[in-house]
Scaffold this active site. Sequence first.
Site, short mmCIF file in Angstrom:
data_model
loop_
_atom_site.label_atom_id
_atom_site.label_comp_id
_atom_site.label_asym_id
_atom_site.label_seq_id
_atom_site.Cartn_x
_atom_site.Cartn_y
_atom_site.Cartn_z
N HIS A 126 31.79 45.93 44.77
CA HIS A 126 32.10 45.63 46.17
C HIS A 126 33.33 46.44 46.58
O HIS A 126 34.35 46.41 45.88
CB HIS A 126 32.38 44.13 46.33
CG HIS A 126 32.95 43.75 47.66
ND1 HIS A 126 32.32 44.06 48.85
CD2 HIS A 126 34.10 43.11 48.00
CE1 HIS A 126 33.05 43.59 49.86
NE2 HIS A 126 34.14 43.03 49.37
N HIS A 137 35.51 48.37 50.26
CA HIS A 137 35.74 48.31 51.70
C HIS A 137 35.79 49.74 52.27
O HIS A 137 36.84 50.16 52.77
CB HIS A 137 37.07 47.61 52.00
CG HIS A 137 37.12 46.16 51.65
ND1 HIS A 137 38.28 45.41 51.73
CD2 HIS A 137 36.16 45.30 51.22
CE1 HIS A 137 38.04 44.16 51.36
NE2 HIS A 137 36.75 44.06 51.03
N HIS A 173 33.09 44.10 57.10
CA HIS A 173 33.79 43.77 55.86
C HIS A 173 33.69 44.88 54.81
O HIS A 173 34.71 45.37 54.34
CB HIS A 173 33.25 42.44 55.30
CG HIS A 173 33.94 41.97 54.06
ND1 HIS A 173 34.22 40.65 53.82
CD2 HIS A 173 34.39 42.65 52.97
CE1 HIS A 173 34.85 40.54 52.65
NE2 HIS A 173 34.95 41.74 52.12
P1 13P Z 1 39.40 39.35 45.50
O1 13P Z 1 40.82 39.88 45.43
O2 13P Z 1 39.34 37.87 45.30
O3 13P Z 1 38.49 40.12 44.57
O4 13P Z 1 38.89 39.58 46.99
C1 13P Z 1 38.88 40.85 47.55
C2 13P Z 1 37.77 41.05 48.52
O5 13P Z 1 37.42 42.17 48.82
C3 13P Z 1 37.10 39.86 49.10
O6 13P Z 1 35.92 40.20 49.74
ZN ZN Z 2 35.88 42.32 50.37
#
Ligand code: 13P
Ligand code: ZN
Length: 272
Positions: A140, A142, A211
């Site tokens: 994941h 950003h 997001h």
């Molecule tokens: P964490 O620091 O809990 O991994 O969260 C970061 C994030 O990108 C949440 O979507």
């Molecule tokens: Zn995130």
Amino acid sequence: MTITDLEFIQSFIRMANDGFALGWHERNGGNLSYRMTSEDVVVAKPFFKDHHPSVPIGIAIPNLAGEYFLVTGSGKFFRNISIAPEDNICIIEIDGKGENYRIVWGLKNGGTPTSELPSHLLNHGVKKESSHGGLRVIYHAHPTNIIAMTFLLPLDDRTFSRILWTMATECPVVFPDGVGIVPWMVPGGREIGIATAELMEKYNVAIWAHHGMFCAGIDFDTTFGLMHTVEKSAEIYFKVISAGKVRQTITDQNLRDLAKAFHVNLREEFLD
Ligand code: 13P
Ligand code: ZN
């Protein structure tokens, strides 16, 4: 020899560094998980510590029972992972029912696995099944351009997939299934995890509106490359639409020709 010299941990650290270098991990943004092989577990086990309590995942994922995952810590910064891996990442063991986890190594100064653990584990559950165990990495991040696209386009899989496919010739070959879109949801919980895992039944890419993005792959290189390719496609989209009038693009016939030449099945319902 320490545990962080092990190849799978080195590969994990390299991927975290590369993602940070590309600007995808501001502050604690993003998270990464890797389902360890039985060989990884054998070589890592001598370094495990047995004093952490069992914690509910919040959802049952029976097909992950007994699996071990290397994951980033919640609130930890990707830019710090290579400097102090044992402070920022951890290995967790899933219990025999797939309902609880226990930290067996890492986060040595305290902390918990990523707040997106339900999404990661649900995605792993789906992908372990559909890939017959082959797929091990969920990522994941950003990335700026893909997030920006979710403010401009209708939030449907077909629209996004077609645009992303046609921004660079290799895109349809890299993600022939297309991409799925999760509408804006509260992050960090069970609901967004379930919505993402539903899309992972069909795709290796799920975009979270406003997001970021989730990618799934068999190994670190493939998963990182997938994120990179989709984000680059989104970057080209912005260069194109901000530069002027589009004169020509990759046509549906071109897409069909690519699919034939590269022996991939493009999702038919996304073609005109
Ligand atoms: P964490 O620091 O809990 O991994 O969260 C970061 C994030 O990108 C949440 O979507
Ligand atoms: Zn995130």
